[in-house]
Each structure stands twice: as C-alpha cells, then as structure tokens.
Design an enzyme around this catalytic site. Sequence first.
Site, mmCIF file in Angstrom:
data_model
loop_
_atom_site.group_PDB
_atom_site.id
_atom_site.type_symbol
_atom_site.label_atom_id
_atom_site.label_comp_id
_atom_site.label_asym_id
_atom_site.label_seq_id
_atom_site.Cartn_x
_atom_site.Cartn_y
_atom_site.Cartn_z
ATOM 1 N N HIS A 18 34.016 42.577 46.041
ATOM 2 C CA HIS A 18 35.070 42.247 45.084
ATOM 3 C C HIS A 18 36.420 42.748 45.587
ATOM 4 O O HIS A 18 36.608 43.959 45.719
ATOM 5 C CB HIS A 18 34.716 42.905 43.742
ATOM 6 C CG HIS A 18 35.628 42.552 42.616
ATOM 7 N ND1 HIS A 18 36.162 43.506 41.793
ATOM 8 C CD2 HIS A 18 36.095 41.363 42.177
ATOM 9 C CE1 HIS A 18 36.905 42.908 40.875
ATOM 10 N NE2 HIS A 18 36.880 41.610 41.086
ATOM 11 N N GLU A 45 35.186 38.296 48.116
ATOM 12 C CA GLU A 45 36.021 37.678 47.093
ATOM 13 C C GLU A 45 37.464 38.078 47.331
ATOM 14 O O GLU A 45 37.754 39.249 47.564
ATOM 15 C CB GLU A 45 35.583 38.161 45.699
ATOM 16 C CG GLU A 45 36.254 37.434 44.555
ATOM 17 C CD GLU A 45 37.300 38.222 43.769
ATOM 18 O OE1 GLU A 45 37.850 37.668 42.800
ATOM 19 O OE2 GLU A 45 37.588 39.397 44.124
ATOM 20 N N ASP A 47 41.520 37.372 45.799
ATOM 21 C CA ASP A 47 42.408 36.775 44.794
ATOM 22 C C ASP A 47 43.597 36.188 45.537
ATOM 23 O O ASP A 47 44.201 36.878 46.361
ATOM 24 C CB ASP A 47 42.920 37.848 43.827
ATOM 25 C CG ASP A 47 41.782 38.557 43.126
ATOM 26 O OD1 ASP A 47 41.063 37.899 42.368
ATOM 27 O OD2 ASP A 47 41.612 39.781 43.343
ATOM 28 N N HIS A 60 46.069 40.629 43.674
ATOM 29 C CA HIS A 60 45.447 40.451 42.355
ATOM 30 C C HIS A 60 46.438 40.339 41.197
ATOM 31 O O HIS A 60 46.433 39.382 40.434
ATOM 32 C CB HIS A 60 44.453 41.584 42.079
ATOM 33 C CG HIS A 60 43.799 41.456 40.737
ATOM 34 N ND1 HIS A 60 44.346 41.966 39.581
ATOM 35 C CD2 HIS A 60 42.666 40.831 40.359
ATOM 36 C CE1 HIS A 60 43.566 41.670 38.550
ATOM 37 N NE2 HIS A 60 42.542 40.977 38.995
ATOM 38 N N GLU A 119 39.423 33.261 44.713
ATOM 39 C CA GLU A 119 39.765 33.175 43.295
ATOM 40 C C GLU A 119 41.239 32.822 43.168
ATOM 41 O O GLU A 119 42.111 33.623 43.504
ATOM 42 C CB GLU A 119 39.468 34.480 42.531
ATOM 43 C CG GLU A 119 39.703 34.229 41.044
ATOM 44 C CD GLU A 119 39.785 35.461 40.173
ATOM 45 O OE1 GLU A 119 39.249 36.531 40.529
ATOM 46 O OE2 GLU A 119 40.422 35.318 39.116
HETATM 47 O O1 G3P Z 1 35.171 37.145 40.499
HETATM 48 C C1 G3P Z 1 35.332 37.835 39.358
HETATM 49 C C2 G3P Z 1 36.577 38.681 39.274
HETATM 50 O O2 G3P Z 1 37.235 38.767 40.477
HETATM 51 C C3 G3P Z 1 37.478 38.190 38.199
HETATM 52 O O3 G3P Z 1 38.335 39.149 37.747
HETATM 53 O O4 G3P Z 1 40.476 40.233 37.522
HETATM 54 O O5 G3P Z 1 38.879 41.046 39.213
HETATM 55 O O6 G3P Z 1 40.073 38.916 39.563
HETATM 56 P P1 G3P Z 1 39.491 39.865 38.561
HETATM 57 MG MG MG Z 2 39.163 38.242 41.390
#
Ligand code: G3P
Ligand code: MG
Length: 257
Positions: A18, A45, A47, A60, A119
């Site tokens: 993450h 993952e 952002d 993020h 994301e």
């Molecule tokens: O993939 C799930 C997660 O990344 C969504 O929330 O706020 O951590 O981007 P956030």
């Molecule tokens: Mg995320």
Amino acid sequence: MESLKDFVLNNKYLIAGHRGSSGTAPENTLSSFSEAIAAGANMVEVDVQITRDNQIVAFHDARLERTSNGLGFLVEQDIDSLRSLDAGSWFNAKYNGEQIPTLDEVIELTRGKVYLNIEAKSRKFAKIDEKVYSILKRIEYYDLVDYVLFSSFDYVLLKVIKEYNPNIPTAAIRIPGDTTPASVLKKEVFCDAFVCAVEELSDDISQDCKKNKIIIGVYSVDDDKQLDIALRYDVKAIVTNFPDKINKLMIARGLIK
Ligand code: G3P
Ligand code: MG
C-alpha cells in the site's frame, strides 16, 4: 510474468504494498516501492494525481504538507516545483531528498517485477476524460495493459477507463458509508474487483462478490488479526503497509511460497 487476469484465475493471492511499503518507508516514493518489491509483494499500489501542467505523479493527499516540505494543493503546482520538494525527510532523516516520483519512474521501477495497482485520485479532475486518457496512454506506451489494475473511489472515472479499453482491469473502492453492493457497481461501471477497508468486510460483501465473480481486495492488512479477518472473508488481494510482515505470515500459513 503471467497476466494479472491469469494470476487471478489461478486463485493466487495478491500481496499489494500500500503506497509501496509505507509502514517502513515514506509512502509513494521510489524507496517505498523498492522496499515493497524487496519484501516480496507481488503488487504495488500507487496513488496518482495530475499536476497543473498535466504531468502524472505519485502522491496521496490533496495537499502537500503531510508528506513533503511543500505547501498548498498539488494540483496547483507544476512538475518542476514539485520535483524540488523533499518527500522523504518527514518519515525519517535517512530518506532526505527523496523526490515525488512521476508515474513513468514508478512504472520503470516496477515493470516486469510486480503488478501495478494505479489508484487514480480524482481531485479537481475537471476534464475527467482528458486526465484519465493521459494516464492510460502511459500504460499503453509501456505495454502494461495485462499487468495493471486501476482502482478509484471515483466510479465515473472507472467507467471512462472501461469505455476506453474494456481489457483494463478495474476495482471500485468502497466509499465510506456507501452501501451499494459490489454487484450493482459491476453492472454500472463494469468493475472486475471491489476494494474495501478491513473493518468494512461483512458476510454480505463476501457472498455478493463470490456469487457475482468479483475479486475482493482489502486494505490495510497489517497484522495477524487483520489477516485472519481478510482470509475468513475469502479476500484475494491483501493490501498492506507492511508487505514484509504479511508476506512472512502468509508463508508461515502455507498460503504462498
Ligand atoms: O487501495 C485502497 C486504498 O489505497 C484506498 O485508500 O486513501 O489509502 O488511497 P487510500
Ligand atoms: Mg490508495
């Protein structure tokens, strides 16, 4: 590397770092993504957001303050000023000078090694199609359609992606408080997967996804107890801030090699 579709069809577990390995390194930086890969994550993952001059970067928050030494909103700044920021020291002095990465840098670091979960943060995506297309064009440029997963809290954005290319896998992330079943989202925006927080998991979600062949992803699974919950609900994509720890727990349970 097999396609993400084949990986999932083979019923294997995705361990997704993450924001990289954000429990051990500054989130959404190249160090964080490298640590996730070294820890044995098979997905990372990231952002992504678009700068004022239409460059795609990994970050993020809407504002810069929490995870960099910048001030104000990211979307109001150009790539050059963002690249001059320090996005590492806030986490630990040893990451001093870590830059906000471009999406291209993240792709170049991860491709051929792990699947990439992009994301798309939809903040101020005034011209949503145009912005999303600029991200999709990078995926096509790098020939990554089979190795990428797009996720978002913004379901319009997910629909735009599927209309552009139905072969790109997408995941709808549950908006806190929204109880729309995953199966309804699948019909509306054609998503392949459904992602929610570990605290939001329920029998209803699990059964609805199973019945409608929707992969479940859960964030953030950072300890034994959270892993128990995820596995109980038949989660196949485990999103964690500590890929090293979760990878070891999964190996100890004989669920991955
Ligand atoms: O993939 C799930 C997660 O990344 C969504 O929330 O706020 O951590 O981007 P956030
Ligand atoms: Mg995320």
